[in-house]
Design an enzyme around this catalytic site. Structure first.
Site, PDB file in Angstrom:
ATOM      1  N   TYR A 180     121.209  98.646 104.051  1.00 37.55           N
ATOM      2  CA  TYR A 180     120.975 100.239 103.149  1.00 37.55           C
ATOM      3  C   TYR A 180     121.535 100.845 102.735  1.00 37.55           C
ATOM      4  O   TYR A 180     121.940 101.290 101.643  1.00 37.55           O
ATOM      5  CB  TYR A 180     120.144 100.696 105.082  1.00 37.55           C
ATOM      6  CG  TYR A 180     120.330 102.586 104.394  1.00 37.55           C
ATOM      7  CD1 TYR A 180     119.690 103.179 104.138  1.00 37.55           C
ATOM      8  CD2 TYR A 180     121.464 103.278 104.732  1.00 37.55           C
ATOM      9  CE1 TYR A 180     118.903 104.370 103.591  1.00 37.55           C
ATOM     10  CE2 TYR A 180     121.655 104.466 104.695  1.00 37.55           C
ATOM     11  CZ  TYR A 180     120.348 105.073 103.436  1.00 37.55           C
ATOM     12  OH  TYR A 180     120.330 106.324 103.352  1.00 37.55           O
ATOM     13  N   GLU A 221     125.998 108.412 104.200  1.00 35.03           N
ATOM     14  CA  GLU A 221     125.049 107.640 104.803  1.00 35.03           C
ATOM     15  C   GLU A 221     125.497 107.292 105.775  1.00 35.03           C
ATOM     16  O   GLU A 221     124.531 106.585 106.090  1.00 35.03           O
ATOM     17  CB  GLU A 221     125.238 106.675 103.085  1.00 35.03           C
ATOM     18  CG  GLU A 221     124.639 107.743 101.997  1.00 35.03           C
ATOM     19  CD  GLU A 221     123.270 107.861 101.844  1.00 35.03           C
ATOM     20  OE1 GLU A 221     122.693 107.442 102.723  1.00 35.03           O
ATOM     21  OE2 GLU A 221     123.288 107.881 101.319  1.00 35.03           O
ATOM     22  N   ASP A 246     114.743 102.380 104.456  1.00 30.76           N
ATOM     23  CA  ASP A 246     115.233 102.917 105.935  1.00 30.76           C
ATOM     24  C   ASP A 246     114.275 103.713 106.596  1.00 30.76           C
ATOM     25  O   ASP A 246     112.481 103.098 105.523  1.00 30.76           O
ATOM     26  CB  ASP A 246     116.284 104.648 105.873  1.00 30.76           C
ATOM     27  CG  ASP A 246     115.171 105.906 104.734  1.00 30.76           C
ATOM     28  OD1 ASP A 246     114.252 105.135 104.410  1.00 30.76           O
ATOM     29  OD2 ASP A 246     115.741 106.509 104.899  1.00 30.76           O
TER      30      ASP A 246
END
Ligand code: SF4
Length: 356
Positions: free
Chosen positions: A117, A34, A135
């Site tokens: 996020y 990520e 996002d």
């Protein structure tokens, strides 16, 4: 809403891409992926991900690594603060939690580089925590589904988008649902020419039903991106080349580079190269040859970089800006992490030196 969630999950299960980080339940590997995926395309990330987790297979290995080794494996991926923060965060996870990634949002969010996020993505995918990710893909899908006039690139709109994403989330399967929305944005509801004919959510999409897909998402007026003219010198002395290391914080922090800087108004690039080297490392040099011009784009500006080979004339290195330096043989350059703007010309440089 429940029908929309079910439809989207069914579509995701049938259409999702096979990606290496989707084949693991290891929170550390999901975290690494990520972090890499923020700001970077999937296809670019895949080889970096494989190399990174092979070198640092768990939090402990990453925590014990040298920062330079971490940056070397990140070389070319950009946004190097991500790597430095991930490295520091691994150190804290090792020290505070014995190497186990905390499952609580409040604790995980305190780690360096872990923003909304990353926290939502890792905790939902690895631990099934009910946090919606937000996002660019998710914002675009939401903006079109609900014909939202909020500009997606306006910080003030972020909270509203976050609330809408949270409302839409399937809290029974948050990790899978988050990935499903992002996958829809990446594969179908793309920025240009979304494939509405193949979209599982077309029947619920206000933009599609009213023929206004091209109008969404809304954006503020695009800002013009400044371009800087940079002069860089490869200083040669007794078969070695001078490289310097940037301070750890800020843009490209901790990376190595060839010294140089901005060309002033009315100044020639070769003169700027000589001046910058004198200011930055206290050496007098003479420009030997123009090597190449490199163009590179960062998020908020672009550079046009003229690269020169230079001969050392006088002086010893005294640093003013960089935090370290080395005189390296050309064969040793590969051991150091450089920013992309430098790795673009290093092959030319090595070929030119080999041909002398
Ligand atoms: Fe996006 Fe088109 Fe699907 Fe609407 S119908 S969510 S615009 S792909």
């Amino acid at each position: 809403m429940q029908a929309l969630r079910k439809t989207l999950l069914q579509w995701y299960r049938a259409n999702r891409r096979q990606l290496p980080w989707r084949e693991t339940a290891d929170p550390y590997r999901i975290w690494v992926s990520e972090v890499m995926l923020q700001q970077t395309q999937v296809a670019t990330v895949i080889p970096y991900y494989h190399r990174f987790v092979a070198a640092f297979p768990d939090v402990h290995h990453l925590a014990c690594a040298q920062e330079q080794a971490v940056l070397k494996l990140w070389e070319g991926l950009g946004y190097y603060a991500r790597a430095r923060n991930l490295h520091r965060a691994a150190g804290e996870v090792q020290r505070l939690y014995g190497g186990g990634i905390p499952e609580s949002l409040a604790e995980f969010r305190k780690l360096p580089g872990v923003g909304d996020y990353i926290a939502a993505a890792v905790l939902s995918i690895a631990f099934q925590r009910p946090h919606a990710v937000l996002d660019g893909n998710v914002k675009r899908v939401l903006a079109r589904l609900q014909v939202l006039d909020l500009p997606v690139d306006q910080p003030a709109a972020h909270r509203r988008f976050q609330a809408l994403a949270q409302e839409m989330l399937d809290t029974r399967l948050p990790g899978e649902f988050n990935q499903a929305v992002m996958e829809l944005g990446a594969l179908v509801c793309t920025p240009r020419q979304p494939d509405c004919g193949r979209c599982p959510l077309a029947a619920a999409c206000s933009a599609f039903k009213t023929g206004r897909v091209a109008e969404y998402p809304k954006r503020r007026q695009p800002r013009s991106v400044p371009e800087h003219h940079i002069a860089v010198g490869v200083v040669r002395r007794d078969g070695r080349l001078l490289i310097t290391r940037r301070k750890s914080e800020g843009l490209l922090g901790g990376l190595w580079e060839f010294p140089g800087g901005k060309v002033k108004m009315g100044e020639g690039a070769a003169d700027a190269c000589v001046r910058e080297i004198a200011e930055e490392v206290n050496l007098q040099v003479q420009v030997q040859a123009f090597l190449t011009r490199v163009k590179h784009a960062y998020t908020h500006f672009r550079i046009r970089m003229d690269v020169f080979t230079c001969r050392w004339v006088a002086g010893e290195v005294r640093l003013n800006g960089p935090v370290d330096y080395r005189w390296v043989r050309p064969t040793e350059i590969d051991a150091y992490p450089f920013p992309r703007a430098n790795t673009k010309f290093i092959p030319f440089l090595l070929a030119a030196l080999a041909g002398e």
